[in-house]
Design an enzyme around this catalytic site. Sequence first.
Site, PDB file in Angstrom:
ATOM      1  N   HIS A  35       0.003   4.499  -6.307  1.00 12.68           N
ATOM      2  CA  HIS A  35      -0.159   4.035  -7.697  1.00 12.68           C
ATOM      3  C   HIS A  35       0.093   2.535  -7.831  1.00 12.68           C
ATOM      4  CE1 HIS A  35      -0.454   7.995  -9.669  1.00 12.68           C
ATOM      5  NE2 HIS A  35       0.340   8.420  -8.705  1.00 12.68           N
ATOM      6  N   CYS A  67      -4.710   8.669  -7.099  1.00 13.40           N
ATOM      7  CA  CYS A  67      -3.967   9.931  -6.997  1.00 13.40           C
ATOM      8  C   CYS A  67      -4.871  11.106  -7.371  1.00 13.40           C
ATOM      9  CB  CYS A  67      -2.701   9.844  -7.845  1.00 13.40           C
ATOM     10  SG  CYS A  67      -1.475  11.090  -7.421  1.00 13.40           S
ATOM     11  N   GLU A  97      -0.762   0.693 -10.177  1.00 14.50           N
ATOM     12  CA  GLU A  97      -0.506   0.383 -11.589  1.00 14.50           C
ATOM     13  C   GLU A  97       0.972   0.483 -11.936  1.00 14.50           C
ATOM     14  OE1 GLU A  97      -1.711   3.181 -10.455  1.00 14.50           O
ATOM     15  OE2 GLU A  97      -1.258   4.926 -11.709  1.00 14.50           O
TER      16      GLU A  97
END
Lengths: 233, 79
Positions: A204, A87, A206
Site C-alpha cells: 500500500h 492489494c 498510499e
Amino acid sequence: MKSAILVFPGINRERDMARALKLISGHEPAMVWHAETSLPAGTDLVVVPGGFSYGDYLRCGAIAARAPIMNAVRDYAAKGGLVLGVCNGFQILCEAGLLPGVLMRNAGLKFVCRDVHLRVERSDTPFTRGYNAGQVIRVPVAHGEGNYEADEETLKRLEGEGRVLYRYCSPEGVVDDFGNINGAAHSIAGIVNEAGNVLGMMPHPENHVEPIMGCTDGRGLFAGLVAHLDRAA
Amino acid sequence: MKARVTVTLKSGILDPQGKAIEGALKSLGVDGVASVRQGKVFDIELAGADRAKAEAALKEAADKLLANTVIENYRVELL
C-alpha cells in the site's frame, strides 16, 4: 492528474487512496461506484483500491472483477489509460484478466500486516519514475492472499520483458526467501501488463505519503504518475 | 434440473489450506492420509429440462466465474 477510484462493496482503502491522490496531485479524485458503466470524462488514472470486495467470497476479487464498471476499465486500459490496482485491486485486475497470474493464499497461511521493503526494479515506467532503479522503499502490506503465482512461461515473459516493477526484499535490497513475506513467485510484489499501462501491487504505497505515517516512501509512485502525465500533456 | 460443479486446484499448484488440513488430520490420528487438496462444490438448480443447454450454461458459469482456469479445473455434472 484527474483520477477515478473504483468503489465496490467491501472495499475499505478507498479513502486512504483518495487522501494520497489529493495530497500529491492536488485534485480530488472521483469516486466511481461499481454499478456505473462509464468512467468520468478526462480520467488520467483509474485506481482499484484495497479492501475485501464482496467479503472475498468465491475468490479474492472474483466478483468485483465482473462488475459493470470493469468493462469500462477494460476499454480504458485497451486505449492505453493508466490503471493502478493495490492489494484487493491487484487481485481484481488479475481476476478481470487485465494482468496475468493469480494471488494465492500466503505460503505461511497467516495474514501479514506490517511494513515491508520493496526493491524498485526500474525507473523508466509511469509507475516507477518517481524512484531510482534499485532503490529500496518501505511500505505497508496487509493481506492474507498475496502470494503471486503464474505458470513458468508467464513468469519467464514477465522477467524477460522487465514487467516486474516491485519485488519484496531485505532493508538492504537483497531479494531472498527471508524477505519474501508471502511466498510469491520470484518475490513479485508488483507487475505491469504487456503494454505497461496497468500496474497491480500488493503493498500500500498510499499509506506512506505523509510524515505523520512515519514514512513517505510511497509518495514517489504517485509523484511519478503526476510527472509522467505532465510530460505527456 | 439439479447440477453440481466441482472446482479443484490444478496439480502442481501449491495448496497451503489443503496442507494445513492434512496436518490436522494427521494430528487427529486419522490413519492413512497421504495428502489433502481443498476444492469447492456448487450445487445449482436450473430452470428448463434441456440437458445440452444446461450443460452449456454450466460450462459458461464455470469459465466466467466459478473457476479461475489459471489455477483451477472444474467438472460439470447433471444430477
